[in-house]
Design a protein around this motif. Structure first.
Motif, mmCIF file in Angstrom:
data_model
loop_
_atom_site.group_PDB
_atom_site.id
_atom_site.type_symbol
_atom_site.label_atom_id
_atom_site.label_comp_id
_atom_site.label_asym_id
_atom_site.label_seq_id
_atom_site.Cartn_x
_atom_site.Cartn_y
_atom_site.Cartn_z
ATOM 1 N N ARG A 58 -1.377 12.368 42.800
ATOM 2 C CA ARG A 58 -1.200 10.923 42.978
ATOM 3 C C ARG A 58 -1.874 10.119 41.862
ATOM 4 O O ARG A 58 -1.339 9.129 41.383
ATOM 5 C CB ARG A 58 -1.742 10.517 44.364
ATOM 6 C CG ARG A 58 -1.855 9.035 44.615
ATOM 7 C CD ARG A 58 -0.486 8.377 44.642
ATOM 8 N NE ARG A 58 -0.627 6.942 44.581
ATOM 9 C CZ ARG A 58 -0.469 6.223 43.471
ATOM 10 N NH1 ARG A 58 -0.160 6.804 42.335
ATOM 11 N NH2 ARG A 58 -0.608 4.913 43.496
ATOM 12 N N GLU A 62 2.213 7.938 37.951
ATOM 13 C CA GLU A 62 2.910 6.973 37.107
ATOM 14 C C GLU A 62 2.957 7.428 35.656
ATOM 15 O O GLU A 62 3.979 7.298 34.979
ATOM 16 C CB GLU A 62 2.242 5.589 37.181
ATOM 17 C CG GLU A 62 2.284 4.960 38.558
ATOM 18 C CD GLU A 62 1.093 5.306 39.445
ATOM 19 O OE1 GLU A 62 0.486 6.397 39.275
ATOM 20 O OE2 GLU A 62 0.763 4.498 40.316
ATOM 21 N N ARG A 93 5.825 4.206 47.522
ATOM 22 C CA ARG A 93 5.894 2.774 47.207
ATOM 23 C C ARG A 93 5.880 2.554 45.697
ATOM 24 O O ARG A 93 6.654 1.763 45.158
ATOM 25 C CB ARG A 93 4.743 2.021 47.881
ATOM 26 C CG ARG A 93 4.771 0.548 47.632
ATOM 27 C CD ARG A 93 6.001 -0.098 48.282
ATOM 28 N NE ARG A 93 6.129 -1.451 47.797
ATOM 29 C CZ ARG A 93 7.215 -1.945 47.215
ATOM 30 N NH1 ARG A 93 8.292 -1.205 47.069
ATOM 31 N NH2 ARG A 93 7.245 -3.176 46.794
ATOM 32 N N VAL A 94 5.026 3.255 44.993
ATOM 33 C CA VAL A 94 4.957 3.138 43.530
ATOM 34 C C VAL A 94 6.257 3.617 42.901
ATOM 35 O O VAL A 94 6.769 3.005 41.963
ATOM 36 C CB VAL A 94 3.740 3.908 42.969
ATOM 37 C CG1 VAL A 94 3.849 4.112 41.474
ATOM 38 C CG2 VAL A 94 2.458 3.178 43.309
ATOM 39 N N GLU A 97 8.693 0.957 43.111
ATOM 40 C CA GLU A 97 8.374 -0.086 42.130
ATOM 41 C C GLU A 97 8.783 0.343 40.722
ATOM 42 O O GLU A 97 9.122 -0.492 39.891
ATOM 43 C CB GLU A 97 6.884 -0.418 42.172
ATOM 44 C CG GLU A 97 6.481 -1.155 43.433
ATOM 45 C CD GLU A 97 4.977 -1.363 43.549
ATOM 46 O OE1 GLU A 97 4.224 -0.995 42.625
ATOM 47 O OE2 GLU A 97 4.552 -1.903 44.585
#
Length: 129
Positions: A58, A62, A93-94, A97
């Motif tokens: 996690r 990104e 959720r990321v 996004e």
């Protein structure tokens, strides 16, 4: 200033993502319909994981997705899990996004999958004989 706890953040993420049961996850895995992301730490993954899962912790999700050309397809259906569902909810959720449109988080995470009897890829046993 209003302080949010980790629990608050997870609950807010869960309100904006889709979750599935371990049984639904097993069906998706059996059909080969989704790429499976294990967002736990490397040592957790090494101790046991869902078969075929790719480990991207996690904390670096990104960055790894942005740098990996193989993950550039934001239409790729993804199944995300962690130990109990909190990190995967935040990760889902990321991912949304970041433009990934078909993301499912496994409710209850790896623990729920194990409890439901799903197959687990585990490291080989060490024999000292």
């Amino acid at each position: 200033m209003l302080k949010q706890t980790a629990h608050d953040l997870v609950m807010a993420a869960k309100a904006q993502i889709q979750e599935c049961t371990p049984q639904q996850a097993a069906e998706q895995l059996a059909a080969g319909q989704r790429l499976v992301l294990d967002v736990r730490e490397a040592d957790e993954y090494a101790a046991g994981h869902l078969p075929g899962a790719v480990n991207i912790p996690r904390g670096v999700l990104e960055f790894r997705l942005s740098a990996d050309a193989a993950m550039a397809n934001s239409a790729q259906p993804l199944l995300v899990y962690c130990k109990s569902g909190g990190r995967s909810a935040l990760a889902a959720r990321v991912l949304q996004e970041m433009g990934y449109s078909q993301v499912l988080s496994v409710a209850g995470g790896f623990d729920a999958c194990v409890a439901a009897g799903l197959p687990v890829a585990a490291p080989p046993s060490i024999s000292y004989s």
